[in-house]
Every structure is written in C-alpha cells, then in structure tokens.
Design a protein around this motif. Structure first.
Motif, PDB file in Angstrom:
ATOM      1  N   LYS A  26      97.218  16.157 123.693  1.00 34.12           N
ATOM      2  CA  LYS A  26      98.426  16.127 122.875  1.00 34.12           C
ATOM      3  C   LYS A  26      98.003  16.024 121.414  1.00 34.12           C
ATOM      4  N   VAL A  27      98.614  16.807 120.542  1.00 40.68           N
ATOM      5  CA  VAL A  27      98.344  16.686 119.112  1.00 40.68           C
ATOM      6  C   VAL A  27      99.030  15.408 118.639  1.00 40.68           C
ATOM      7  N   ALA A  28      98.227  14.448 118.182  1.00 37.68           N
ATOM      8  CA  ALA A  28      98.743  13.133 117.790  1.00 37.68           C
ATOM      9  C   ALA A  28      98.820  12.969 116.283  1.00 37.68           C
ATOM     10  N   GLY A  29      98.196  13.866 115.531  1.00 35.75           N
ATOM     11  CA  GLY A  29      98.253  13.743 114.086  1.00 35.75           C
ATOM     12  C   GLY A  29      97.573  14.893 113.376  1.00 35.75           C
ATOM     13  N   LEU A  30      98.054  15.162 112.180  1.00 34.90           N
ATOM     14  CA  LEU A  30      97.471  16.178 111.302  1.00 34.90           C
ATOM     15  C   LEU A  30      97.343  15.567 109.917  1.00 34.90           C
ATOM     16  N   SER A  31      96.257  15.884 109.237  1.00 30.91           N
ATOM     17  CA  SER A  31      96.105  15.420 107.861  1.00 30.91           C
ATOM     18  C   SER A  31      95.230  16.411 107.101  1.00 30.91           C
ATOM     19  N   ALA A  32      95.219  16.265 105.779  1.00 28.22           N
ATOM     20  CA  ALA A  32      94.425  17.149 104.934  1.00 28.22           C
ATOM     21  C   ALA A  32      93.422  16.324 104.153  1.00 28.22           C
ATOM     22  N   MET A  33      92.300  16.937 103.815  1.00 29.11           N
ATOM     23  CA  MET A  33      91.293  16.257 103.002  1.00 29.11           C
ATOM     24  C   MET A  33      90.593  17.281 102.134  1.00 29.11           C
ATOM     25  N   ARG A  34      90.093  16.837 100.998  1.00 30.81           N
ATOM     26  CA  ARG A  34      89.365  17.702 100.077  1.00 30.81           C
ATOM     27  C   ARG A  34      87.924  17.199 100.026  1.00 30.81           C
ATOM     28  N   MET A  35      86.984  18.129 100.135  1.00 30.69           N
ATOM     29  CA  MET A  35      85.570  17.776 100.063  1.00 30.69           C
ATOM     30  C   MET A  35      85.211  17.491  98.601  1.00 30.69           C
ATOM     31  N   LYS A  36      84.580  16.359  98.347  1.00 28.72           N
ATOM     32  CA  LYS A  36      84.188  15.999  96.979  1.00 28.72           C
ATOM     33  C   LYS A  36      83.201  17.014  96.416  1.00 28.72           C
ATOM     34  N   GLY A  37      83.413  17.390  95.171  1.00 29.41           N
ATOM     35  CA  GLY A  37      82.506  18.312  94.512  1.00 29.41           C
ATOM     36  C   GLY A  37      82.719  19.767  94.883  1.00 29.41           C
ATOM     37  N   ARG A  38      83.649  20.027  95.788  1.00 28.88           N
ATOM     38  CA  ARG A  38      83.933  21.403  96.198  1.00 28.88           C
ATOM     39  C   ARG A  38      85.434  21.639  96.063  1.00 28.88           C
ATOM     40  N   ASN A  39      85.804  22.852  95.927  1.00 29.48           N
ATOM     41  CA  ASN A  39      87.222  23.199  95.920  1.00 29.48           C
ATOM     42  C   ASN A  39      87.624  23.723  97.292  1.00 29.48           C
ATOM     43  N   VAL A  40      87.341  22.928  98.303  1.00 27.45           N
ATOM     44  CA  VAL A  40      87.623  23.328  99.673  1.00 27.45           C
ATOM     45  C   VAL A  40      88.526  22.280 100.318  1.00 27.45           C
ATOM     46  N   ASP A  41      89.616  22.737 100.895  1.00 26.36           N
ATOM     47  CA  ASP A  41      90.505  21.847 101.626  1.00 26.36           C
ATOM     48  C   ASP A  41      90.287  22.029 103.123  1.00 26.36           C
ATOM     49  N   TYR A  42      90.351  20.925 103.837  1.00 28.08           N
ATOM     50  CA  TYR A  42      90.237  20.940 105.287  1.00 28.08           C
ATOM     51  C   TYR A  42      91.419  20.197 105.883  1.00 28.08           C
ATOM     52  N   ALA A  43      91.848  20.641 107.029  1.00 33.02           N
ATOM     53  CA  ALA A  43      92.834  19.901 107.797  1.00 33.02           C
ATOM     54  C   ALA A  43      92.089  19.205 108.921  1.00 33.02           C
ATOM     55  N   THR A  44      92.490  18.002 109.235  1.00 27.41           N
ATOM     56  CA  THR A  44      91.939  17.311 110.395  1.00 27.41           C
ATOM     57  C   THR A  44      93.037  17.186 111.438  1.00 27.41           C
ATOM     58  N   VAL A  45      92.631  17.319 112.678  1.00 29.97           N
ATOM     59  CA  VAL A  45      93.552  17.267 113.801  1.00 29.97           C
ATOM     60  C   VAL A  45      93.120  16.127 114.708  1.00 29.97           C
TER      61      VAL A  45
END
Length: 104
Positions: A26-45
């Motif tokens: 079951k998908v229990a949560g979604l969030s976003a994070m930005r890698m320090k020093g990079r202009n890259v966004d990631y989602a965590t599941v």
C-alpha cells in the motif's frame, strides 16, 4: 495498492499466488526532496506491506529498490527512480476475496 517487480511486469504474472501477495504494498506516503548542491528533485515513496498490522511506530522502513527473492520488508522507502510497480485500478484489480486479476 501496487505490485512490485524488479525488471519486468511479467515477473508478477508469472509468480505464484503466494509470491504475488508478497509483492503487494500500500502506498503510505509521498514526499519530495532536493539533493544538496544539485538542481535535482526526487520524490520518495513509502510503502507498507498489505498484511502489516503493527502500529507505524513499531515498523522500521528499509530503503532501496525491490529485489526479486529478497526477504519480506514490512515497510519500504524508495526514490521514484527505484519504483517499478503495477498499479491497482490501472494494471490490476483485487476482488472481495483478495484475488488479483490482470487488467492490461
């Protein structure tokens, strides 16, 4: 709900019913994070195994992509780039008896 696979969706449909149930989360949560020093966004599941009934404070989520044949993880946290899954209502459905039926 999602059914996890490692390399190909066919792994799910070729698996036994027992193995297929081990892949159901079951998908229990979604969030976003930005890698320090990079202009890259990631989602965590955050995923919780479908048969897990303990309080969330008692469950330690383990990071990383799903690997076929691995030990059952009650909770998983992974990056969106690691998620390989079939989605309920789009790829499969679950009936009242808990039987999983392929839609695509």
């Amino acid at each position: 709900m999602v059914l996890l696979y490692e390399k190909s969706p066919n792994e799910v449909w070729d698996a036994t019913i027992k193995e297929r149930n081990r892949r159901l989360y079951k998908v229990a949560g979604l969030s976003a994070m930005r890698m320090k020093g990079r202009n890259v966004d990631y989602a965590t599941v955050k995923l919780l195994h479908n048969e897990e009934a303990r309080p969330s404070k008692d469950i330690k989520a383990k990071n990383g992509a799903y690997k076929q044949g691995e030990e059952l993880r009650p909770a998983i946290i992974m990056l969106h780039t690691q998620l390989n899954a079939l989605v309920q209502g789009y790829d499969f459905e679950i009936n009242e008896l808990g039987e999983i039926r392929r839609l695509r």
